[in-house]
Design a protein around this motif. Structure first.
Motif: not given
Lengths: 293, 393
Positions: B206-207, A143-144, B230-231, A6, A141, B201-203, A125, B227, A9, A132, B234-236, B210, A139
């Protein structure tokens, strides 16, 4: 206790985000370092760039990468016009005039944004399709990753331009000593016009990159201006390398800090770093009291 | 409707006017603007109903509050300064409704506010004039438990993740979720705070990944929730059950996300699928006024707004007056029957505990459908579970 994967990431995500922070700050840093002007409208120019990309995407279906190029070009022209038509007339009249003019411009852009596109966030967006990416168990993203690569390309391009072109040399000479540069035949007025064009163009490009990841409203300008300030202070005014490192540090600090302290601390972390660097190393990690690269 | 029989026509009441004047603001611009039009439609249909039932003219003063609490206050001040206002209706979200409520409390004008689940102000601020005909945080938590009970026991996920918005309501709702679901045997494996208005919201994703979060609950704003999804894509990563209270209320959810937004649940007070309490009248009035395509359902905020007007209508009928004190007395003592159910109010303006079942809706093929409680009304459907992985959608 936060798991290692974590943390990894979070660091990687922070680096990706930091790349965009660096581009957002680079234009501000150049203008500040070379022209000694604090562009308070920088964040709002970023907002305009974001809307240029969004409009191109939604109305014409143009890819965000094209949007970024067009946003750079549009803001480049606007920046040059701003310097030639407005700022040139108030520079030298004291510190306050340019600041007041640019603060007013920020308010005008925000109000125009509200009138033209409304207050609503652009909820979709303009993401880049793709799966990903998995790196070291983390993992990321897609787009990032793409926006990070574009950010680095922009930063390297700007650095190479300043380092290896005659115009870049003239810009650096102007930053070091504008009077001496003038005596050596540099048209400093044109250099200032070009510098503001590049600075605002980079803001536009950064806005286009941000629009691929986050919703945009006419009000985002102040928030990104403050983040850009934090990066500039951290990296050192006028330093391309410093801006990149500053952006990455800010992105990672925010992401890792949020992991340990919670999301409510994101802005506290950003501006905590800002204040700390001002206290400990006022010229930033890569800056000197003379400024410039 | 109990307790309201034997009503007579109005005498004009303490307002001193033959017209009942209602002041209201709705968010036609700003972060909640995607709901403003639907709330407005609900209010307007409700006012038409009041006009018909009361045999007295009802005037609705409506303005855009720009999703800004300060503008709510300014607009209400302007409307009450220039008109003899008998009642105020609320806007959308705790942020805006509490601003209107604070003004009404100060002026001593009866206030009805929906789209406002936050219980804290009712308990802490000594409300005298504020009444909220709307499911509250505790009802939302009970409804979440009821929704999960629809999943067969052997398939039911157990790991709950709560993304807590750093607001009073965010904390209150998270407390209720944690308490109610823990008592029901679920494991709250993640409860993390985030900055309201955050765009990253990526963190949290991930949390959640996990911690193996299977049921994700949160109260983001509409842009924030969109958003976040969407994220997630994109983070699957996605949970098996997603409930975003308020974020998934507006049609902007579907217009922004399309199929990506399917399966998301919300708790907007009213959802197409409910029956009784004037729902049939609402459908009929809506069709006549705005029309509906073949597969189109009424948007959820319309019902919430209509319910406010129904409550006002029944209060005015029972009081036989628009005198503020009379209305207050009726609101505290009577029972109301609206499109969201039957309920009374506590003295602090909360709907009486246990009276309201917060209906849970779910996005499916461009509409919000009632999935909990189990009903057979237009728009009701079976709860779709689990959310498939992004690659299978």
């Amino acid at each position: 206790m936060v798991a290692t994967d974590l943390l990894v990431e979070s660091v990687l995500n922070g680096l990706l985000l930091g790349g965009i922070y660096a581009v957002a700050a680079l234009g501000l840093s150049l203008v500040f370092g070379i022209m000694d002007i604090v562009n308070l409208a920088h964040g709002h120019m970023l907002m305009v760039g974001a809307y240029v990309a969004i409009v191109l995407f939604t109305a014409l279906g143009l890819t965000p990468i094209v949007g970024m190029v067009v946003a750079f070009a549009v803001l480049f022209v606007l920046g040059m016009a701003l310097q030639r038509v407005v700022l040139e007339r108030v520079v030298g009249e004291g510190m306050e005039q340019p600041i007041i003019v640019l603060f007013g411009l920020a308010l005008i852009l925000e109000s125009l944004g509200r009138i033209v596109v409304g207050s609503d966030a652009q909820a979709t967006e303009i993401g880049i399709p793709g799966d990903a990416i998995s790196i070291a168990g983390a993992t990321l993203s897609f787009p990032r990753v793409v926006t990070f690569v574009l950010s680095i390309a922009l930063i390297l391009g700007t650095w190479a331009f300043l380092k290896y072109t005659t115009t870049g040399l003239a810009i650096r000479a102007t930053a070091q000593n504008s009077s001496a540069a003038q005596y050596m035949g540099v048209d400093t007025d044109n250099i200032y016009v070009l510098t503001l064009g590049i600075g605002t163009g980079l803001a536009g490009a950064a806005g286009a990159l941000l629009s691929m990841l986050f919703p945009i409203t006419p009000y985002v300008g102040w928030s990104y201006l403050l983040k850009a300030f934090a990066v500039v202070v951290l990296g050192g005014v006028g330093s391309v390398a410093g801006t990149l490192v500053g952006g990455l540090i800010l992105g990672v600090s925010e992401n890792v800090g949020v992991l340990y302290l919670g999301g409510g601390f994101r802005d506290i972390i950003s501006f905590g770093i800002f204040v700390l660097v001002l206290l400990v190393r006022p010229h930033g990690l890569f800056g000197s009291s003379g400024g410039g690269e | 409707m109990s307790g309201l029989s034997g009503c007579t026509l109005l005498d004009g009441g303490g307002g001193g006017s033959e017209t009942i004047t209602i002041a209201a603001t709705v968010p036609e611009t700003g972060q909640f603007s995607s709901l403003g039009e639907a709330v407005k439609q609900g209010y307007e249909l409700g006012v038409t109903l009041m006009d018909e039932e009361l045999d007295q003219e009802v005037e609705l003063l409506l303005s855009d509050d720009e999703s800004d609490p300060e503008v709510v206050r300014q607009e209400l001040q302007q409307m009450t300064s220039n008109n003899e206002v008998d009642m105020i209706w609320g806007s959308f979200s705790s942020l805006l409704v509490t601003a209107g409520s604070a003004y009404a409390e100060n002026q001593g004008i009866p206030f009805l506010g929906a789209f406002f689940a936050y219980e804290g102000p009712h308990r802490n601020e000594g409300y005298e004039w504020t009444y909220s005909p709307f499911p509250k945080s505790r009802d939302v938590a009970r409804s979440t438990s009821g929704l999960l009970d629809l999943i067969p026991e052997g398939e039911r996920p157990s790991n709950v993740g709560i993304w807590e918005a750093n607001s009073g309501w965010g904390e209150e709702q998270s407390d209720y979720w944690e308490e109610t679901l823990s008592e029901a045997g679920y494991d709250v494996v993640l409860r993390e705070t985030y900055q309201l208005g955050s765009e990253d919201f990526s963190s949290l994703i991930s949390q959640s990944d996990s911690a193996n979060v299977e049921i994700l609950l949160s109260t983001p704003t509409p842009p924030g929730g969109i958003t976040a999804v969407n994220q997630m894509q994109s983070n699957n990563w996605s949970p098996q059950v997603l409930k975003f209270v308020r974020a998934a209320d507006p049609t902007a959810w579907w217009s922004a996300l399309g199929e990506t937004g399917a399966y998301a649940c919300m708790c907007p007070g009213w959802v197409p699928g409910l029956t009784g309490g004037g729902n049939e009248g609402l459908w009929s009035a809506y069709r006549n006024e705005y029309g509906l395509d073949d597969n189109e359902l009424i948007r959820s905020p319309v019902g919430g707004g209509y319910n406010v007007a129904q409550t006002a209508l029944q209060a005015v009928e029972a009081a036989d007056s628009t005198d503020p004190g009379e209305l207050q007395s009726v609101l505290r003592s009577e029972t109301f029957n609206t499109v969201i159910g039957e309920f009374g109010f506590e003295d602090n303006g909360l709907p009486a505990e246990g009276d309201l079942t917060a209906p849970t809706g779910q996005w499916w093929e461009g509409n919000q459908h009632t999935v909990y409680p189990d009903t057979d009304g237009t728009g009701a459907m079976d709860f779709r579970y689990p959310i498939p992985s992004w690659s299978e959608r």
